[in-house]
Write a protein that holds these residues in place. Structure first.
Motif, PDB file in Angstrom:
ATOM      1  N   HIS A   1       0.843  -1.201   0.000  1.00 36.90           N
ATOM      2  CA  HIS A   1       0.000   0.000   0.000  1.00 36.90           C
ATOM      3  C   HIS A   1       0.881   1.256   0.000  1.00 36.90           C
ATOM      4  N   GLY A   2       0.516   2.214  -0.854  1.00 37.16           N
ATOM      5  CA  GLY A   2       1.217   3.499  -0.878  1.00 37.16           C
ATOM      6  C   GLY A   2       2.409   3.543  -1.819  1.00 37.16           C
ATOM      7  N   LYS A   3       2.754   2.407  -2.414  1.00 30.98           N
ATOM      8  CA  LYS A   3       3.948   2.363  -3.265  1.00 30.98           C
ATOM      9  C   LYS A   3       3.809   3.275  -4.489  1.00 30.98           C
ATOM     10  N   GLU A   4       2.674   3.177  -5.179  1.00 28.50           N
ATOM     11  CA  GLU A   4       2.473   4.012  -6.381  1.00 28.50           C
ATOM     12  C   GLU A   4       2.447   5.490  -6.031  1.00 28.50           C
ATOM     13  N   GLU A   5       1.749   5.798  -4.947  1.00 33.96           N
ATOM     14  CA  GLU A   5       1.660   7.194  -4.493  1.00 33.96           C
ATOM     15  C   GLU A   5       3.049   7.721  -4.139  1.00 33.96           C
TER      16      GLU A   5
END
Length: 195
Positions: free
Chosen positions: A180-184
């Protein structure tokens, strides 16, 4: 960003050991057990690239990870770890300070904080120090999988308040367990570094 190539290229304790390229650099700062190595491995899709350890305080050098021949992640020693000697801590402090204050290729610092806890005094000192030197900061609240999603916003608000966060500094949630949050995080990094 699609990571096709990522390697630990340089290990440094003094400026003459830094890379000589002009690639932009992003430093990763945080407490010893906040999950910097796990963050690096998850972001770069490489399980054991950055060594994770159950024993905090393992990173004692500046580790330069070259990514896609476009930028560097620079892992700096974790702070707030008590089991090293005062003289060793002071030496790390000088090494980190010298890098953060003087390195022209440094474009921003990712400061990792544990979403489950209020920022420590060391977290506050680090954040204030970077603001003093006008270094752009991206805050990353790690271990997001350890608390219910419904509590994320409240935790981020508490972290922001405790650090007296600059409204312009992004704050992201991240879990190296779930991704979670990797792309962001990549979106924020590439925008900041213009890569």
């Amino acid at each position: 960003m699609k990571v096709v190539k990522a390697d630990l290229e340089h290990v440094a304790v003094k400026p003459e050991q830094y890379p000589t390229t002009l690639l932009p650099e992003l430093a990763l700062a945080g407490r010893s057990n906040v999950g910097k190595s796990s963050f690096i491995n998850k972001m770069l899709n490489r399980k054991g690239l950055a060594r994770t350890s159950g024993q905090p305080g393992k990173t004692q050098t500046l580790n330069f990870y070259e990514i896609n021949e476009k930028l560097y992640f620079v892992d700096v020693p974790g702070y707030g770890y008590a089991k090293v000697s005062k003289s060793e801590r002071a030496a790390w402090g000088r090494m980190i300070e010298e890098y953060l204050a003087e390195r022209e290729q440094l474009k921003a610092v990712l400061q990792l904080v544990d979403i489950r806890h209020n920022p420590s005094e060391d977290d506050k000192l680090m954040y204030n120090w970077m603001k003093h030197f006008e270094i752009p900061v991206i805050l990353v609240a790690t271990k997001a999988d350890k608390i219910p999603k419904g509590k994320w916003q409240k935790s981020l608000a508490q972290i922001s308040k405790a650090l007296d966060k600059d409204p312009l500094d992004p704050i992201l949630t991240f879990s190296s367990e779930t991704g979670h949050g990797k792309e962001e995080a990549w979106k924020t990094i590439t925008k900041q570094l213009k890569v």
